[in-house]
Design a protein around this motif. Structure first.
Motif, PDB file in Angstrom:
ATOM      1  N   UNK A   1       0.837  -1.152  -0.024  1.00  0.00           N
ATOM      2  CA  UNK A   1       0.139   0.024  -0.087  1.00  0.00           C
ATOM      3  C   UNK A   1       0.821   1.289   0.002  1.00  0.00           C
ATOM      4  N   UNK A   2       2.030   1.229  -0.646  1.00  0.00           N
ATOM      5  CA  UNK A   2       3.059   2.400  -0.587  1.00  0.00           C
ATOM      6  C   UNK A   2       2.794   3.343  -1.683  1.00  0.00           C
ATOM      7  N   UNK A   3       2.914   4.639  -1.091  1.00  0.00           N
ATOM      8  CA  UNK A   3       2.809   5.842  -2.086  1.00  0.00           C
ATOM      9  C   UNK A   3       4.214   6.008  -2.640  1.00  0.00           C
ATOM     10  N   UNK A   4       5.201   5.219  -2.456  1.00  0.00           N
ATOM     11  CA  UNK A   4       6.739   5.349  -2.964  1.00  0.00           C
ATOM     12  C   UNK A   4       7.463   5.338  -1.751  1.00  0.00           C
ATOM     13  N   UNK A   5       8.748   5.260  -1.989  1.00  0.00           N
ATOM     14  CA  UNK A   5       9.697   4.952  -1.013  1.00  0.00           C
ATOM     15  C   UNK A   5      10.663   6.402  -0.968  1.00  0.00           C
ATOM     16  N   UNK A   6      10.582   7.307  -1.792  1.00  0.00           N
ATOM     17  CA  UNK A   6      11.424   8.608  -1.672  1.00  0.00           C
ATOM     18  C   UNK A   6      12.536   8.505  -2.763  1.00  0.00           C
ATOM     19  N   UNK A   7      12.443   7.522  -3.762  1.00  0.00           N
ATOM     20  CA  UNK A   7      13.467   7.248  -4.516  1.00  0.00           C
ATOM     21  C   UNK A   7      12.756   6.773  -5.964  1.00  0.00           C
ATOM     22  N   UNK A   8      13.638   6.602  -7.253  1.00  0.00           N
ATOM     23  CA  UNK A   8      13.233   6.202  -8.281  1.00  0.00           C
ATOM     24  C   UNK A   8      13.562   4.866  -8.641  1.00  0.00           C
ATOM     25  N   UNK A   9      14.422   4.198  -7.807  1.00  0.00           N
ATOM     26  CA  UNK A   9      14.579   2.315  -7.969  1.00  0.00           C
ATOM     27  C   UNK A   9      15.209   1.975  -6.737  1.00  0.00           C
ATOM     28  N   UNK A  10      14.914   0.850  -6.432  1.00  0.00           N
ATOM     29  CA  UNK A  10      15.512   0.117  -5.302  1.00  0.00           C
ATOM     30  C   UNK A  10      17.026   0.197  -5.016  1.00  0.00           C
ATOM     31  N   UNK A  11      17.565   0.271  -6.172  1.00  0.00           N
ATOM     32  CA  UNK A  11      19.074   0.459  -6.204  1.00  0.00           C
ATOM     33  C   UNK A  11      19.646   1.674  -5.397  1.00  0.00           C
ATOM     34  N   UNK A  12      18.904   2.716  -5.083  1.00  0.00           N
ATOM     35  CA  UNK A  12      18.981   3.973  -4.410  1.00  0.00           C
ATOM     36  C   UNK A  12      18.947   3.675  -2.828  1.00  0.00           C
ATOM     37  N   UNK A  13      18.414   2.489  -2.326  1.00  0.00           N
ATOM     38  CA  UNK A  13      18.340   2.423  -1.068  1.00  0.00           C
ATOM     39  C   UNK A  13      19.275   1.484  -0.352  1.00  0.00           C
ATOM     40  N   UNK A  14      20.451   1.391  -1.238  1.00  0.00           N
ATOM     41  CA  UNK A  14      21.619   0.727  -0.578  1.00  0.00           C
ATOM     42  C   UNK A  14      21.576  -0.614  -0.731  1.00  0.00           C
ATOM     43  N   UNK A  15      22.734  -1.172  -0.401  1.00  0.00           N
ATOM     44  CA  UNK A  15      23.156  -2.749  -0.535  1.00  0.00           C
ATOM     45  C   UNK A  15      22.598  -3.604   0.865  1.00  0.00           C
ATOM     46  N   UNK A  16      22.254  -2.759   1.673  1.00  0.00           N
ATOM     47  CA  UNK A  16      21.937  -3.764   2.970  1.00  0.00           C
ATOM     48  C   UNK A  16      20.558  -4.023   2.935  1.00  0.00           C
ATOM     49  N   UNK A  17      19.746  -3.749   2.029  1.00  0.00           N
ATOM     50  CA  UNK A  17      18.248  -4.196   2.274  1.00  0.00           C
ATOM     51  C   UNK A  17      18.006  -4.960   0.791  1.00  0.00           C
ATOM     52  N   UNK A  18      16.877  -5.692   1.196  1.00  0.00           N
ATOM     53  CA  UNK A  18      16.091  -6.583   0.127  1.00  0.00           C
ATOM     54  C   UNK A  18      14.745  -5.867   0.087  1.00  0.00           C
ATOM     55  N   UNK A  19      14.226  -5.268  -1.085  1.00  0.00           N
ATOM     56  CA  UNK A  19      12.860  -4.842  -1.129  1.00  0.00           C
ATOM     57  C   UNK A  19      12.003  -5.852  -1.694  1.00  0.00           C
ATOM     58  N   UNK A  20      10.826  -5.916  -1.082  1.00  0.00           N
ATOM     59  CA  UNK A  20       9.837  -6.667  -1.528  1.00  0.00           C
ATOM     60  C   UNK A  20       8.547  -5.709  -1.703  1.00  0.00           C
ATOM     61  N   UNK A  21       7.628  -5.772  -2.704  1.00  0.00           N
ATOM     62  CA  UNK A  21       6.685  -4.960  -2.695  1.00  0.00           C
ATOM     63  C   UNK A  21       5.294  -5.404  -3.122  1.00  0.00           C
TER      64      UNK A  21
END
Length: 404
Positions: free
Chosen positions: A308-328
């Protein structure tokens, strides 16, 4: 003047899209919403705590001490010293990330009891107007519910609308830990709802724990419902900017730091981020470091699940860093899908995490209905959330190409 007018137009457009998608109650809520004051300072009693030298040594500063320092300090206390601090500074101890969870539970019972009694006194004060007395009655009732036997309150701060976090399961022995980060309108008064419980952080956390226990009865799990930040109220201006998420991210980082010092799961806690909570998780994610020895694969990586996300403040998951695995995931009837996925001049939250080019791992939410239906029994979303929390990635189902 022209820039301010354009900003108001954009705010109206974002909020208007959400209102049109979920008319009625949400429209009234948006009309009445106001900007919220973020809480970024330590709780009441912190100034006196810092000045207290009764033990002949300095106490760790709630504003600056890291979790490792806090954990070492509490480990050094005698039982008498600990009892003194719990009863003298319950809000400080109860909110101190790095302090043992059982100590925090004890301190927060003291703090909640004091807040309940204060609210009851206000409710009985006829010098106050009827509206203030009614709010006091509501606050007293909310506190009374938190004092029920068996509740494990990890954090409690009565300022403003009230911040509250609760643990379900046994943190001390948990092999797998999940942290639920809720979105708009989560606060003390809406933390645990008897009507439509799955709209509340407590109800979502209980549902996740129950599903984990169903899927893996032999695995020790715990879920933290973390309403540890000031959330947007309704669908007003706060919901379309990252201002509150920016203030929340350091608080979420401290929670994770405290869990690292006081628990020993087999993997980092998984984050489950609903609605605006996914903006908080997106703001926090770049500071979640890839652990040593996890240069390849997913070993030790933090799972971040957004729904139910309006966005994560970025354009791609790669901008979130190497420490996370994003599921959506987002179900087709969730009105949030009608909100523009863009960021213009600080308004909006970036790209759609469920879009194929975002880079998140898509998961199915078949059976879920609406913005708050992801934890309903029998839904693919609840099954998948539990599978991710348990590290059973092979059991996660994915949306069909058509659904995506």
């Amino acid at each position: 003047m022209r820039r301010r007018r354009w900003k108001r137009v954009l705010i109206g457009a974002f909020a208007g899209c959400a209102v049109l998608a979920d008319a009625g109650a949400a429209a009234a809520q948006a009309a009445a919403s106001t900007e919220q004051l973020a809480i970024s300072t330590p709780p009441a009693g912190s100034a006196a705590w810092v000045q207290d030298h009764a033990f002949g040594r300095a106490l760790p500063d709630p504003a600056t001490a890291d979790a490792a320092t806090v954990a070492a300090f509490f480990a050094s206390l005698t039982s008498d010293e600990l009892d003194h601090l719990i009863h003298e500074y319950p809000l400080v101890v109860g909110n101190f990330d790095g302090a043992p969870p059982e100590v925090r539970y004890r301190a927060n019972r003291v703090a909640i009891t004091a807040e309940r009694d204060r609210a009851r006194a206000r409710a009985a004060d006829h010098h106050l107007d009827s509206g203030a007395r009614a709010l006091a009655v509501s606050r007293a009732n909310d506190c009374e519910h938190l004092l029920a036997p068996g509740r494990q309150i990890l954090a409690f701060d009565p300022r403003g609308r009230g911040l509250i976090s609760e643990v379900y399961g046994d943190l001390a022995s948990a092999e797998r830990i999940s942290v639920l980060v809720p979105g708009s309108d989560a606060d003390l008064g809406h933390f645990d709802q008897a009507v439509e419980p799955l709209r509340s952080p407590a109800g979502m956390a209980r549902a996740l724990l129950a599903e984990e226990q169903h899927q893996a009865p032999g695995t020790r799990t715990a879920v933290v419902a973390w309403t540890g930040y000031v959330t947007p109220s309704g669908l007003g201006p706060d919901a379309v900017t990252a201002r509150l998420a920016d203030a929340a991210a350091p608080r979420l980082e401290r929670l994770l730091g405290g869990l690292k010092e006081t628990t020993s799961p087999v993997a980092p806690p998984a984050l489950f981020c609903h609605s605006y909570g996914s903006v908080v998780c997106g703001t926090t994610a770049p500071d979640i470091a890839r652990p040593a020895g996890a240069a390849t694969g997913s070993e030790g990586i933090t799972d971040v699940v957004v729904f139910g996300s309006p966005g994560m403040g970025v354009q791609s998951a790669s901008e979130l860093g190497a420490g996370v695995q994003v599921w959506a995931t987002r179900n087709p009837s969730d009105w949030i899908g009608n909100v523009p996925y863009l960021e213009v001049g600080g308004l909006g939250h970036g790209a759609d995490p469920t879009a194929g080019d975002f880079g998140a791992e898509g998961i199915s939410s078949a059976g879920a209905v609406g913005h708050n239906g992801y934890f309903a029994p029998g839904t693919e979303s609840l099954h998948n959330f539990s599978s991710i929390a348990l590290g059973r990635y092979g059991s996660v189902s994915h949306p069909s190409p058509d659904a995506r």
